[in-house]
Design a protein around this motif. Structure first.
Motif, short mmCIF file in Angstrom:
data_model
loop_
_atom_site.label_atom_id
_atom_site.label_comp_id
_atom_site.label_asym_id
_atom_site.label_seq_id
_atom_site.Cartn_x
_atom_site.Cartn_y
_atom_site.Cartn_z
N LEU A 36 0.90 -1.32 -0.03
CA LEU A 36 0.11 0.07 0.04
C LEU A 36 0.89 1.35 0.00
N SER A 37 2.14 1.28 0.21
CA SER A 37 2.95 2.27 0.15
C SER A 37 3.61 2.41 -1.37
N THR A 38 3.33 1.69 -2.14
CA THR A 38 3.83 1.58 -3.34
C THR A 38 2.68 2.23 -4.54
N GLY A 39 2.93 2.23 -5.59
CA GLY A 39 2.25 2.71 -6.73
C GLY A 39 1.01 1.52 -7.01
N LEU A 40 1.21 0.21 -6.54
CA LEU A 40 0.49 -0.73 -6.79
C LEU A 40 -0.79 -0.43 -6.00
N ARG A 41 -0.86 0.44 -5.15
CA ARG A 41 -2.05 0.86 -4.50
C ARG A 41 -3.17 1.49 -5.51
N TRP A 42 -2.67 1.83 -6.75
CA TRP A 42 -3.42 2.29 -7.69
C TRP A 42 -3.97 1.43 -8.62
N LEU A 43 -3.67 0.09 -8.49
CA LEU A 43 -4.00 -1.05 -9.40
C LEU A 43 -5.72 -1.11 -9.64
N ALA A 67 0.18 -8.36 -28.89
CA ALA A 67 -0.25 -9.03 -27.66
C ALA A 67 1.23 -8.94 -26.81
N GLY A 68 2.05 -9.48 -27.55
CA GLY A 68 3.35 -9.29 -26.69
C GLY A 68 3.78 -7.86 -26.19
N ILE A 69 3.58 -6.94 -27.18
CA ILE A 69 3.92 -5.43 -26.73
C ILE A 69 2.97 -5.13 -25.41
N ALA A 70 1.58 -5.46 -25.46
CA ALA A 70 0.82 -5.44 -24.30
C ALA A 70 1.27 -6.13 -23.34
N ILE A 71 1.63 -7.31 -23.07
CA ILE A 71 2.15 -7.81 -22.06
C ILE A 71 3.61 -7.34 -21.46
N GLY A 72 4.36 -6.95 -22.28
CA GLY A 72 5.65 -6.42 -22.05
C GLY A 72 5.32 -5.15 -21.34
N ILE A 73 4.61 -4.02 -21.81
CA ILE A 73 4.20 -2.79 -21.30
C ILE A 73 3.56 -2.90 -20.07
N ALA A 74 2.64 -3.91 -19.88
CA ALA A 74 2.05 -4.05 -18.48
C ALA A 74 3.00 -4.35 -17.60
N LEU A 75 3.83 -5.44 -17.82
CA LEU A 75 4.94 -5.97 -16.82
C LEU A 75 5.89 -4.70 -16.43
N VAL A 76 6.25 -4.08 -17.56
CA VAL A 76 7.37 -2.99 -17.21
C VAL A 76 6.59 -1.84 -16.27
N LEU A 77 5.23 -1.51 -16.54
CA LEU A 77 4.58 -0.64 -15.73
C LEU A 77 4.14 -1.02 -14.31
N LEU A 78 3.95 -2.35 -14.26
CA LEU A 78 3.68 -3.09 -12.93
C LEU A 78 4.90 -2.81 -12.10
N VAL A 79 6.17 -3.18 -12.57
CA VAL A 79 7.32 -2.86 -11.72
C VAL A 79 7.50 -1.40 -11.58
N LEU A 80 7.28 -0.38 -12.47
CA LEU A 80 7.23 0.81 -12.15
C LEU A 80 6.25 1.40 -10.96
N LEU A 81 5.04 0.76 -10.97
CA LEU A 81 4.13 1.08 -9.90
C LEU A 81 4.79 0.64 -8.56
N TYR A 82 5.27 -0.58 -8.53
CA TYR A 82 5.98 -1.04 -7.13
C TYR A 82 6.96 -0.06 -6.94
N ARG A 83 7.83 0.28 -7.90
CA ARG A 83 9.00 0.93 -7.43
C ARG A 83 8.57 2.59 -7.16
N THR A 84 7.38 3.00 -7.39
CA THR A 84 7.02 4.32 -7.10
C THR A 84 6.42 4.38 -5.95
N SER A 85 6.36 5.45 -5.21
CA SER A 85 5.84 5.89 -3.94
C SER A 85 4.34 6.08 -4.38
N ALA A 86 3.45 5.44 -3.37
CA ALA A 86 1.68 5.84 -3.60
C ALA A 86 1.60 7.19 -3.71
N ARG A 87 2.51 8.26 -3.16
CA ARG A 87 1.97 9.51 -2.96
C ARG A 87 2.29 10.04 -4.47
N GLN A 88 3.08 9.56 -5.32
CA GLN A 88 3.18 9.97 -6.62
C GLN A 88 2.18 9.85 -7.58
#
Length: 174
Positions: free
Chosen positions: A6-13, A73-94
């Motif tokens: 909940l302290s990461t950007g994953l809170r915004w999923l 489909a491969g591009i969509a999966i790749g982008i979603a995975l990269v953005l999930l990692v970025l969400l995890y690395r980003t503070s929920a406050r951003q």
């Protein structure tokens, strides 16, 4: 070292899930209530128009023999995975970054679902002026475009904010 989710950007999923559910629900409603290529005017510059798009944005590569389905489909999966990692690395406050990433993930997954289940993306939103029609699109496309625009806007805000911080440090240290 793990951090509370909940302290990461994953809170915004939840926003990605909302875009996905609204997109898939609206596409299903269109498929259940329209005949392919049927158009129903709503207001003088906006129609609902049921179309299939085997390509990408603006029907890019739509005329190919099917390989583009797996490519996109491969591009969509790749982008979603990269953005999930970025969400995890980003503070929920951003908030702006997290909202942007979540909108793109929801849109990418909505169109990915269509490609995997139907072999094409269902489009239905038709804006026009006179005889000129903007390419037909869907809710997922809106999520992707709004998310991309927010990332660009965030770039402008961060750049000006960082330069102000450096200027402030110089003033206080000088």
């Amino acid at each position: 070292m793990s951090k509370p989710i909940l302290s990461t950007g994953l809170r915004w999923l939840w926003l990605a899930l909302l875009v996905l559910v609204v997109d898939l629900g609206f596409k299903q409603w269109i498929m259940d209530n329209f005949v392919l290529y049927e158009t129903r005017p709503l207001i003088p510059f906006f129609n609902l128009h049921y179309a299939h798009n085997p390509g990408a944005a603006f029907s890019f590569l739509a005329g190919q023999d099917g390989w583009q389905r797996w490519f996109f489909a491969g591009i969509a999966i790749g982008i979603a995975l990269v953005l999930l990692v970025l969400l995890y690395r980003t503070s929920a406050r951003q908030k702006l970054n997290n909202i942007a990433y979540s909108l793109i993930i929801g849109g990418a997954l909505g169109n990915l679902f269509d490609r995997m289940v139907h072999g094409f993306v269902v489009d239905m939103i038709d804006f026009y002026v006179g005889d000129w029609h903007f390419p037909t699109f869907n809710i997922a496309d809106m999520g992707i475009c709004i998310g991309a625009a927010l990332i660009v806007l965030e770039g402008f805000f961060v750049s000006s904010g960082k330069s102000n911080d450096k200027d402030n440090k110089k003033v206080t240290n000088g």
